[in-house]
Design a protein around this motif. Structure first.
Motif, PDB file in Angstrom:
ATOM      1  N   ALA A  83       0.816  -1.215   0.000  1.00 25.87           N
ATOM      2  CA  ALA A  83       0.000   0.000   0.000  1.00 25.87           C
ATOM      3  C   ALA A  83       0.850   1.264   0.000  1.00 25.87           C
ATOM      4  O   ALA A  83       0.326   2.373  -0.006  1.00 25.87           O
ATOM      5  CB  ALA A  83      -0.926  -0.002   1.216  1.00 25.87           C
ATOM      6  N   GLY A  84       2.170   1.086   0.004  1.00 27.21           N
ATOM      7  CA  GLY A  84       3.065   2.243  -0.065  1.00 27.21           C
ATOM      8  C   GLY A  84       3.559   2.745   1.271  1.00 27.21           C
ATOM      9  O   GLY A  84       4.159   3.814   1.349  1.00 27.21           O
ATOM     10  N   ASN A  85       3.314   1.979   2.327  1.00 25.11           N
ATOM     11  CA  ASN A  85       3.672   2.427   3.671  1.00 25.11           C
ATOM     12  C   ASN A  85       5.104   2.088   4.045  1.00 25.11           C
ATOM     13  O   ASN A  85       5.662   1.085   3.599  1.00 25.11           O
ATOM     14  CB  ASN A  85       2.744   1.788   4.709  1.00 25.11           C
ATOM     15  N   GLU A  86       5.690   2.910   4.902  1.00 23.42           N
ATOM     16  CA  GLU A  86       6.944   2.576   5.576  1.00 23.42           C
ATOM     17  C   GLU A  86       6.591   1.674   6.758  1.00 23.42           C
ATOM     18  O   GLU A  86       5.677   1.978   7.531  1.00 23.42           O
ATOM     19  CB  GLU A  86       7.648   3.833   6.072  1.00 23.42           C
ATOM     20  N   VAL A  87       7.299   0.559   6.898  1.00 20.49           N
ATOM     21  CA  VAL A  87       6.989  -0.441   7.925  1.00 20.49           C
ATOM     22  C   VAL A  87       8.259  -0.777   8.697  1.00 20.49           C
ATOM     23  O   VAL A  87       9.356  -0.830   8.124  1.00 20.49           O
ATOM     24  CB  VAL A  87       6.409  -1.725   7.289  1.00 20.49           C
ATOM     25  N   ALA A  88       8.114  -1.019   9.995  1.00 23.49           N
ATOM     26  CA  ALA A  88       9.251  -1.403  10.830  1.00 23.49           C
ATOM     27  C   ALA A  88       8.903  -2.635  11.649  1.00 23.49           C
ATOM     28  O   ALA A  88       7.779  -2.775  12.139  1.00 23.49           O
ATOM     29  CB  ALA A  88       9.639  -0.261  11.771  1.00 23.49           C
ATOM     30  N   VAL A  89       9.887  -3.526  11.778  1.00 22.91           N
ATOM     31  CA  VAL A  89       9.806  -4.628  12.733  1.00 22.91           C
ATOM     32  C   VAL A  89      10.883  -4.352  13.781  1.00 22.91           C
ATOM     33  O   VAL A  89      12.052  -4.155  13.438  1.00 22.91           O
ATOM     34  CB  VAL A  89      10.052  -5.993  12.070  1.00 22.91           C
ATOM     35  N   VAL A  90      10.482  -4.322  15.043  1.00 24.33           N
ATOM     36  CA  VAL A  90      11.365  -3.862  16.108  1.00 24.33           C
ATOM     37  C   VAL A  90      11.742  -5.020  17.025  1.00 24.33           C
ATOM     38  O   VAL A  90      10.886  -5.816  17.433  1.00 24.33           O
ATOM     39  CB  VAL A  90      10.683  -2.748  16.931  1.00 24.33           C
ATOM     40  N   PHE A  91      13.020  -5.095  17.367  1.00 21.38           N
ATOM     41  CA  PHE A  91      13.550  -6.125  18.254  1.00 21.38           C
ATOM     42  C   PHE A  91      14.254  -5.437  19.419  1.00 21.38           C
ATOM     43  O   PHE A  91      15.007  -4.478  19.221  1.00 21.38           O
ATOM     44  CB  PHE A  91      14.534  -7.034  17.522  1.00 21.38           C
ATOM     45  N   GLY A  92      14.046  -5.949  20.645  1.00 18.91           N
ATOM     46  CA  GLY A  92      14.604  -5.309  21.825  1.00 18.91           C
ATOM     47  C   GLY A  92      15.960  -5.838  22.228  1.00 18.91           C
ATOM     48  O   GLY A  92      16.587  -6.643  21.535  1.00 18.91           O
ATOM     49  N   ASN A  93      16.398  -5.379  23.374  1.00 20.98           N
ATOM     50  CA  ASN A  93      17.676  -5.790  23.949  1.00 20.98           C
ATOM     51  C   ASN A  93      17.726  -7.300  24.178  1.00 20.98           C
ATOM     52  O   ASN A  93      16.714  -7.921  24.492  1.00 20.98           O
ATOM     53  CB  ASN A  93      17.870  -5.047  25.274  1.00 20.98           C
ATOM     54  N   GLU A  94      18.914  -7.896  24.020  1.00 21.14           N
ATOM     55  CA  GLU A  94      19.065  -9.339  24.110  1.00 21.14           C
ATOM     56  C   GLU A  94      18.584  -9.915  25.444  1.00 21.14           C
ATOM     57  O   GLU A  94      17.998 -10.995  25.491  1.00 21.14           O
ATOM     58  CB  GLU A  94      20.532  -9.739  23.909  1.00 21.14           C
ATOM     59  N   GLN A  95      18.860  -9.194  26.536  1.00 18.89           N
ATOM     60  CA  GLN A  95      18.498  -9.718  27.854  1.00 18.89           C
ATOM     61  C   GLN A  95      17.059  -9.386  28.259  1.00 18.89           C
ATOM     62  O   GLN A  95      16.326 -10.236  28.763  1.00 18.89           O
ATOM     63  CB  GLN A  95      19.448  -9.175  28.943  1.00 18.89           C
ATOM     64  N   SER A  96      16.648  -8.168  28.009  1.00 17.18           N
ATOM     65  CA  SER A  96      15.358  -7.697  28.539  1.00 17.18           C
ATOM     66  C   SER A  96      14.267  -7.538  27.491  1.00 17.18           C
ATOM     67  O   SER A  96      13.102  -7.318  27.834  1.00 17.18           O
ATOM     68  CB  SER A  96      15.553  -6.359  29.270  1.00 17.18           C
ATOM     69  N   GLY A  97      14.617  -7.630  26.213  1.00 19.12           N
ATOM     70  CA  GLY A  97      13.611  -7.447  25.169  1.00 19.12           C
ATOM     71  C   GLY A  97      13.151  -6.004  25.075  1.00 19.12           C
ATOM     72  O   GLY A  97      13.834  -5.075  25.524  1.00 19.12           O
ATOM     73  N   LEU A  98      11.999  -5.800  24.508  1.00 13.77           N
ATOM     74  CA  LEU A  98      11.433  -4.459  24.399  1.00 13.77           C
ATOM     75  C   LEU A  98      10.848  -4.028  25.732  1.00 13.77           C
ATOM     76  O   LEU A  98      10.175  -4.809  26.412  1.00 13.77           O
ATOM     77  CB  LEU A  98      10.337  -4.419  23.326  1.00 13.77           C
TER      78      LEU A  98
END
Length: 262
Positions: A115-130
Protein backbone atom coordinates in the motif's frame (compact mmCIF):
# COMPACT_ATOMS: atom_id res chain seq x y z
CA UNK A 1 8.56 -2.75 -13.98
CA UNK A 2 9.45 -6.42 -13.58
CA UNK A 3 8.15 -8.50 -10.67
CA UNK A 4 11.67 -8.72 -9.22
CA UNK A 5 12.29 -4.96 -9.34
CA UNK A 6 8.81 -4.25 -8.00
CA UNK A 7 9.42 -6.62 -5.09
CA UNK A 8 12.74 -4.91 -4.43
CA UNK A 9 11.08 -1.49 -4.38
CA UNK A 10 8.48 -2.72 -1.92
CA UNK A 11 11.14 -4.40 0.25
CA UNK A 12 12.96 -1.08 0.46
CA UNK A 13 10.16 0.29 2.60
CA UNK A 14 10.74 -2.32 5.32
CA UNK A 15 13.26 -1.68 8.08
CA UNK A 16 14.43 -4.03 10.83
CA UNK A 17 15.08 -2.03 14.00
CA UNK A 18 17.36 -3.24 16.81
CA UNK A 19 16.84 -1.38 20.09
CA UNK A 20 19.60 -1.08 22.70
CA UNK A 21 21.63 -4.01 21.36
CA UNK A 22 24.26 -5.20 23.86
CA UNK A 23 26.58 -7.23 21.63
CA UNK A 24 27.89 -5.85 18.33
CA UNK A 25 28.17 -9.39 16.93
CA UNK A 26 24.38 -9.64 17.05
CA UNK A 27 24.12 -6.51 14.92
CA UNK A 28 26.33 -8.13 12.28
CA UNK A 29 24.45 -11.43 12.41
CA UNK A 30 21.15 -9.59 12.02
CA UNK A 31 22.52 -7.71 9.00
CA UNK A 32 23.46 -11.03 7.44
CA UNK A 33 20.04 -12.50 8.28
CA UNK A 34 18.04 -9.79 6.52
CA UNK A 35 20.43 -9.60 3.57
CA UNK A 36 19.99 -13.31 2.81
CA UNK A 37 16.24 -12.73 2.61
CA UNK A 38 16.54 -9.81 0.19
CA UNK A 39 16.23 -6.92 2.67
CA UNK A 40 18.80 -4.23 3.26
CA UNK A 41 17.44 -1.74 5.79
CA UNK A 42 18.75 -2.15 9.32
CA UNK A 43 18.22 0.63 11.90
CA UNK A 44 19.89 0.81 15.30
CA UNK A 45 18.62 2.49 18.46
CA UNK A 46 21.22 3.35 21.12
CA UNK A 47 23.48 0.33 20.56
CA UNK A 48 26.06 -0.20 23.30
CA UNK A 49 28.88 -0.72 20.78
CA UNK A 50 28.70 0.33 17.14
CA UNK A 51 30.53 0.55 14.85
CA UNK A 52 32.61 -2.44 15.94
CA UNK A 53 34.82 -5.03 14.28
CA UNK A 54 32.70 -7.89 15.66
CA UNK A 55 29.68 -6.54 13.80
CA UNK A 56 31.54 -6.62 10.49
CA UNK A 57 32.96 -10.08 11.18
CA UNK A 58 29.53 -11.56 11.94
CA UNK A 59 27.94 -9.79 8.96
CA UNK A 60 29.83 -12.23 6.72
CA UNK A 61 29.83 -9.90 3.75
CA UNK A 62 26.67 -7.89 4.48
CA UNK A 63 28.82 -4.83 5.12
CA UNK A 64 26.64 -2.74 2.80
CA UNK A 65 23.74 -3.22 5.24
CA UNK A 66 25.90 -2.11 8.19
CA UNK A 67 27.36 0.90 6.39
CA UNK A 68 23.88 2.24 5.65
CA UNK A 69 22.40 1.51 9.09
CA UNK A 70 21.29 4.76 10.77
CA UNK A 71 21.76 5.10 14.53
CA UNK A 72 19.01 6.84 16.52
CA UNK A 73 18.91 7.89 20.16
CA UNK A 74 15.31 6.74 20.65
CA UNK A 75 12.93 4.22 19.14
CA UNK A 76 10.39 6.98 18.51
CA UNK A 77 12.94 8.75 16.34
CA UNK A 78 13.84 5.60 14.42
CA UNK A 79 10.24 4.83 13.43
CA UNK A 80 8.72 8.32 13.28
CA UNK A 81 7.69 8.02 9.61
CA UNK A 82 6.42 4.42 9.82
CA UNK A 83 2.74 3.62 9.40
CA UNK A 84 2.95 0.05 10.67
CA UNK A 85 5.26 -0.97 13.52
CA UNK A 86 5.43 -4.57 14.73
CA UNK A 87 7.30 -5.38 17.92
CA UNK A 88 8.93 -8.78 18.36
CA UNK A 89 8.48 -9.93 21.95
CA UNK A 90 8.57 -13.16 23.92
CA UNK A 91 5.80 -11.96 26.18
CA UNK A 92 3.60 -8.94 26.77
CA UNK A 93 4.01 -7.46 30.21
CA UNK A 94 1.05 -5.36 31.22
CA UNK A 95 0.40 -4.00 27.72
CA UNK A 96 -2.82 -5.11 26.02
CA UNK A 97 -1.98 -5.53 22.35
CA UNK A 98 -2.94 -7.60 19.36
CA UNK A 99 -0.46 -10.47 18.98
CA UNK A 100 0.39 -12.14 15.66
CA UNK A 101 2.29 -15.26 14.70
CA UNK A 102 5.26 -14.64 12.37
CA UNK A 103 3.18 -15.80 9.41
CA UNK A 104 0.27 -13.53 10.27
CA UNK A 105 2.65 -10.63 10.82
CA UNK A 106 4.32 -11.27 7.46
CA UNK A 107 0.99 -11.12 5.64
CA UNK A 108 0.08 -7.83 7.33
CA UNK A 109 3.55 -6.40 6.69
CA UNK A 110 3.54 -7.25 2.98
CA UNK A 111 0.04 -5.82 2.54
CA UNK A 112 1.09 -2.59 4.23
CA UNK A 113 4.25 -2.36 2.14
CA UNK A 114 2.21 -2.91 -1.01
CA UNK A 115 0.00 0.00 0.00
CA UNK A 116 3.07 2.24 -0.07
CA UNK A 117 3.67 2.43 3.67
CA UNK A 118 6.94 2.58 5.58
CA UNK A 119 6.99 -0.44 7.92
CA UNK A 120 9.25 -1.40 10.83
CA UNK A 121 9.81 -4.63 12.73
CA UNK A 122 11.36 -3.86 16.11
CA UNK A 123 13.55 -6.12 18.25
CA UNK A 124 14.60 -5.31 21.82
CA UNK A 125 17.68 -5.79 23.95
CA UNK A 126 19.06 -9.34 24.11
CA UNK A 127 18.50 -9.72 27.85
CA UNK A 128 15.36 -7.70 28.54
CA UNK A 129 13.61 -7.45 25.17
CA UNK A 130 11.43 -4.46 24.40
CA UNK A 131 10.48 -2.23 27.31
CA UNK A 132 6.82 -1.41 27.93
CA UNK A 133 7.43 2.14 26.67
CA UNK A 134 8.89 0.71 23.45
CA UNK A 135 6.06 -1.77 23.01
CA UNK A 136 3.54 1.08 23.32
CA UNK A 137 4.93 2.56 20.13
CA UNK A 138 4.03 -0.61 18.21
CA UNK A 139 0.73 -1.32 16.50
CA UNK A 140 0.96 -5.06 17.19
CA UNK A 141 3.30 -7.70 18.62
CA UNK A 142 4.75 -10.74 16.90
CA UNK A 143 5.61 -13.78 18.99
CA UNK A 144 7.71 -16.68 17.70
CA UNK A 145 6.15 -19.86 19.18
CA UNK A 146 9.36 -21.56 20.27
CA UNK A 147 9.50 -24.57 22.63
CA UNK A 148 8.33 -23.37 26.08
CA UNK A 149 10.91 -25.67 27.68
CA UNK A 150 13.73 -23.96 25.74
CA UNK A 151 12.32 -20.75 24.35
CA UNK A 152 15.42 -18.54 24.22
CA UNK A 153 16.22 -17.32 20.70
CA UNK A 154 19.34 -15.42 19.77
CA UNK A 155 18.49 -11.93 18.52
CA UNK A 156 19.65 -12.61 14.96
CA UNK A 157 17.72 -15.89 14.92
CA UNK A 158 14.52 -14.00 15.71
CA UNK A 159 15.36 -11.50 12.97
CA UNK A 160 15.95 -14.38 10.54
CA UNK A 161 12.59 -15.99 11.31
CA UNK A 162 10.63 -12.79 10.66
CA UNK A 163 12.65 -11.90 7.55
CA UNK A 164 12.08 -15.40 6.17
CA UNK A 165 8.32 -15.23 6.72
CA UNK A 166 8.08 -11.83 5.05
CA UNK A 167 10.04 -13.11 2.04
CA UNK A 168 7.81 -16.16 1.78
CA UNK A 169 4.71 -13.95 1.91
CA UNK A 170 6.15 -11.87 -0.91
CA UNK A 171 6.99 -14.92 -3.02
CA UNK A 172 3.50 -16.32 -2.42
CA UNK A 173 2.08 -13.40 -4.32
CA UNK A 174 0.81 -11.13 -1.56
CA UNK A 175 -0.85 -7.96 -2.95
CA UNK A 176 1.58 -5.66 -4.76
CA UNK A 177 -0.72 -2.81 -5.79
CA UNK A 178 -1.34 0.15 -3.49
CA UNK A 179 -4.81 0.35 -1.99
CA UNK A 180 -7.08 3.34 -2.50
CA UNK A 181 -7.27 4.00 1.22
CA UNK A 182 -5.33 6.99 2.52
CA UNK A 183 -2.11 6.11 4.31
CA UNK A 184 -2.47 5.54 8.07
CA UNK A 185 -0.95 8.31 10.15
CA UNK A 186 2.74 7.90 10.91
CA UNK A 187 4.03 7.13 14.42
CA UNK A 188 5.14 10.73 14.96
CA UNK A 189 1.68 12.05 14.08
CA UNK A 190 -0.03 9.49 16.32
CA UNK A 191 2.22 10.33 19.26
CA UNK A 192 1.31 14.01 18.85
CA UNK A 193 -2.36 13.04 18.93
CA UNK A 194 -1.92 10.87 22.03
CA UNK A 195 -0.18 13.74 23.83
CA UNK A 196 -3.02 16.08 22.84
CA UNK A 197 -5.58 13.50 24.01
CA UNK A 198 -3.90 13.10 27.40
CA UNK A 199 -3.82 16.86 27.98
CA UNK A 200 -7.44 17.30 26.90
CA UNK A 201 -8.73 14.56 29.20
CA UNK A 202 -7.02 16.28 32.10
CA UNK A 203 -8.38 19.67 31.02
CA UNK A 204 -11.98 18.43 31.05
CA UNK A 205 -11.44 16.48 34.30
CA UNK A 206 -12.41 13.24 32.60
CA UNK A 207 -10.62 10.84 34.96
CA UNK A 208 -12.30 11.86 38.23
CA UNK A 209 -10.03 9.71 40.35
CA UNK A 210 -9.79 6.81 37.90
CA UNK A 211 -6.42 5.59 36.67
CA UNK A 212 -5.23 7.96 33.94
CA UNK A 213 -2.59 5.47 32.84
CA UNK A 214 -5.09 2.62 32.35
CA UNK A 215 -7.55 4.78 30.42
CA UNK A 216 -4.85 6.18 28.13
CA UNK A 217 -3.49 2.67 27.45
CA UNK A 218 -6.94 1.49 26.42
CA UNK A 219 -7.53 4.52 24.21
CA UNK A 220 -4.09 4.08 22.67
CA UNK A 221 -4.92 0.49 21.74
CA UNK A 222 -8.27 1.59 20.30
CA UNK A 223 -6.77 4.21 18.02
CA UNK A 224 -3.80 2.06 16.99
CA UNK A 225 -6.23 -0.70 16.03
CA UNK A 226 -8.35 1.77 14.04
CA UNK A 227 -5.22 3.06 12.21
CA UNK A 228 -6.63 6.56 11.46
CA UNK A 229 -5.21 8.40 8.48
CA UNK A 230 -3.97 12.00 8.54
CA UNK A 231 -7.33 13.54 7.70
CA UNK A 232 -9.06 11.50 10.39
CA UNK A 233 -6.44 12.59 12.91
CA UNK A 234 -7.06 16.23 12.01
CA UNK A 235 -10.76 15.74 12.70
CA UNK A 236 -10.01 14.08 16.04
CA UNK A 237 -7.60 16.81 17.06
CA UNK A 238 -10.18 19.41 16.06
CA UNK A 239 -12.65 17.75 18.44
CA UNK A 240 -10.04 17.81 21.21
CA UNK A 241 -9.28 21.48 20.55
CA UNK A 242 -13.00 22.36 20.79
CA UNK A 243 -13.27 20.41 24.03
CA UNK A 244 -10.35 22.42 25.41
CA UNK A 245 -11.99 25.68 24.36
CA UNK A 246 -15.18 24.68 26.15
CA UNK A 247 -13.14 23.80 29.23
CA UNK A 248 -11.58 27.25 29.02
CA UNK A 249 -14.99 28.92 28.80
CA UNK A 250 -16.07 26.91 31.83
CA UNK A 251 -13.02 28.22 33.68
CA UNK A 252 -11.28 24.85 33.94
CA UNK A 253 -8.04 25.75 32.18
CA UNK A 254 -6.12 28.94 31.37
CA UNK A 255 -6.55 30.38 27.88
CA UNK A 256 -2.92 29.71 26.95
CA UNK A 257 -3.22 26.02 27.85
CA UNK A 258 -6.51 25.64 25.99
CA UNK A 259 -4.97 26.81 22.72
CA UNK A 260 -1.40 25.51 22.68
CA UNK A 261 -2.26 22.09 21.20
CA UNK A 262 -4.30 23.25 18.22
Amino acid sequence: MTAVSERGEISGRLRFVLARTSHPGNIGSSARAIRTMGFQRLSLVAPEQFPHMDAHMMAAGADDVLSRAPVSATLAGAIADCRLVVGSTARLRGVAMEEWTPREAATRIVASLAAGNEVAVVFGNEQSGLSNDEIKLCHAAVHIPSDPAFSSLNLSQAVQVIAYEVRMAQLAGAPSRPSNRDFPAAVEELEGFFEHLAITLRDIDFHKGRSERTILQRLRRLFLRAAPDQRELRVLRGILADAQRMAHLAGRVPDSQANHTE
